[in-house]
Design an enzyme around this catalytic site. Structure first.
Site, PDB file in Angstrom:
ATOM      1  CB  ALA A   1     -39.768 -41.208 -59.686  1.00 41.83           C
ATOM      2  CG  ASP A   2     -38.918 -36.261 -55.066  1.00 43.92           C
ATOM      3  OD1 ASP A   2     -37.717 -36.497 -54.836  1.00 43.92           O
ATOM      4  OD2 ASP A   2     -39.482 -35.224 -54.672  1.00 43.92           O
ATOM      5  N   GLY A   3     -37.495 -39.146 -54.905  1.00 47.37           N
ATOM      6  CA  GLY A   3     -36.870 -40.222 -54.146  1.00 47.37           C
ATOM      7  C   GLY A   3     -37.868 -41.151 -53.456  1.00 47.37           C
TER       8      GLY A   3
END
Length: 435
Positions: free
Chosen positions: A290-292
């Protein structure tokens, strides 16, 4: 029961499959969590490095740690500089301290993986930096890009990094976008060739590459970051998928989902994108990260139900989180029937298999010795050469070629004209050149 996972003669997959059923539900959830900011996980005072209580509490809560993000990250956002950050032997010392704590608090001695930002070089103090992606694209030399990323990879490998988070998949569609410099350009073919070069360079040094961002983040709406990609399948396939295809062919073992939505569906909840396209069509068999805090953004679909957010992403094909408060609720999600434990097992198995494949169970620590000095152009000239080849002259009104007899002076003006710090961050540097 014989502990086959301890037998290094077996394949990483066999060892992972033996270890997986021994874990509790909570320990499994811990293996897919990447909650911590690594740069907040320690304090450094001279030669003394100490682990933060927040790090210890996270490890103890999950009976181990899946992935630690950004131990070496140093920029204004991380609030780390040469007085508070990690350099030299201190960097190795911090890594070993963290790894030792994880091993000591894991029932089966499961080591952690470490991820590190690499938008165009190692985002660390004394990190080896390449020109931004737009510059590398302007050089039109994928082979040189590969050589540059090999140096970057060698530095990160020396510091114990497993995952290099490399910007390479975004295609520039709107110059107003604030992350335009992370794109190699607007041409899908050029971007694909440089993406493959970046993967090959890092991989040749022994790193796992997480290619980001998947997919169509550069499309944007009005140039706004993380906004919707209002495109159909034809634009997706013709413009945005070629770079991912080349990255997979080159050996990328990780991919980071993008913040945006495509035709109304967020990438982190897009099962068609992450399973049908990425895994079935493109043949990707690695880890989807996932991205942040992107999984938390799925709250717009769930009414901010954190367990449902995590279940949504896991069901769609996300294996490892990043900073969010949703994946830590996967234990609850399983108990509520929002996602099956079998689905969780698939993600955990990918994490464990990679840990075995990288030899972390047998060799979890780094030798505490001085680090190689990479910012030496005579020894590692790749970055300088890419910068030279990236220069583009839009109009020559007689200034070039420069002639010595004219005694011209070149002034490079701006607060970052001669500053390496902040190291490889996401701020935009303003530098003016006068001739």
């Amino acid at each position: 029961m014989k502990e086959k996972f301890k037998d290094s003669a077996l394949s990483p997959k066999e060892r992972a499959e033996d270890l997986l059923p021994r874990l509790t539900l909570r320990e499994k959830v811990g293996q897919v969590n990447q909650k911590l900011y690594g740069f907040q996980s320690y304090t450094c005072n001279g030669e003394h490095v100490e682990l933060a209580d927040s790090f210890k509490e996270e490890v103890e809560k999950w009976g181990g740690l899946g992935v630690l993000y950004g131990l070496y990250r140093a920029d204004p956002w991380a609030n780390k500089d040469y007085t508070t950050g990690l350099t030299g032997v201190n960097a190795i010392r911090a890594y070993n301290l963290a790894q030792h704590y994880v091993l000591e608090h894991s029932r089966f001695g499961i080591p952690m993986l470490m991820s590190s930002e690499c938008p165009h070089g190692h985002q660390a103090l004394d990190g080896y930096l390449l020109p931004v992606n737009l510059g590398m694209g302007a050089a039109w030399n994928p082979k040189l890009v590969e050589e540059g990323f090999k140096v970057v990879g060698e530095q990160q490998k020396e510091m114990g990094v497993d995952f290099a988070l490399v910007s390479m998949l975004d295609i520039l569609r709107d110059p107003r976008w604030g992350r335009s410099e992370e794109c190699y350009g607007e041409d899908p073919y050029l971007c694909g060739q440089n993406a493959a070069a970046a993967v090959k360079g890092c991989a040749s040094a022994g790193l796992e590459v997480v290619a980001k961002h998947f997919c169509a983040q550069g499309e944007t709406t009005g140039g706004v970051n993380a906004s919707a990609a209002r495109i159909g399948e034809r634009e997706l396939r013709e413009i945005h998928l070629p770079a991912m295809k080349e990255a997979v062919k080159a050996g990328a073992t990780g991919v980071m989902a993008a913040y945006n939505e495509i035709d109304g569906v967020p990438c982190h909840a897009n099962e068609w994108l992450l399973k049908d396209v990425l895994r079935e069509e493109l043949g990707f068999d690695g880890i989807v990260m996932a991205d942040g805090v992107a999984i938390d953004r799925l709250g717009m679909l769930t009414g901010n139900d954190k367990a449902a957010n995590g279940a949504y992403a896991l069901n769609a094909g996300v294996d490892v989180s990043l900073w969010d408060d949703s994946f830590p609720h996967l234990e609850e999600a399983v108990e509520r029937g929002l996602v099956s434990e079998e689905t969780l097992d698939k993600a955990v198995l990918r994490v464990l298999e990679l840990k075995f494949a990288r030899g972390l169970f047998e060799h979890p620590y780094l030798e505490e010795k001085p680090l190689t000095e990479y910012n030496v152009p005579k020894t590692f000239p790749q970055s300088l050469e890419i910068a030279r080849q990236s220069a583009v002259l839009l109009k020559n009104d007689g200034v070039l070629p420069l002639k010595k007899e004219k005694k011209l002076r070149i002034a490079v003006i701006g607060p970052n004209a001669d500053a390496l710090y902040p190291a490889c961050d996401y701020t935009r540097r303003c530098v003016t050149v006068w001739v």
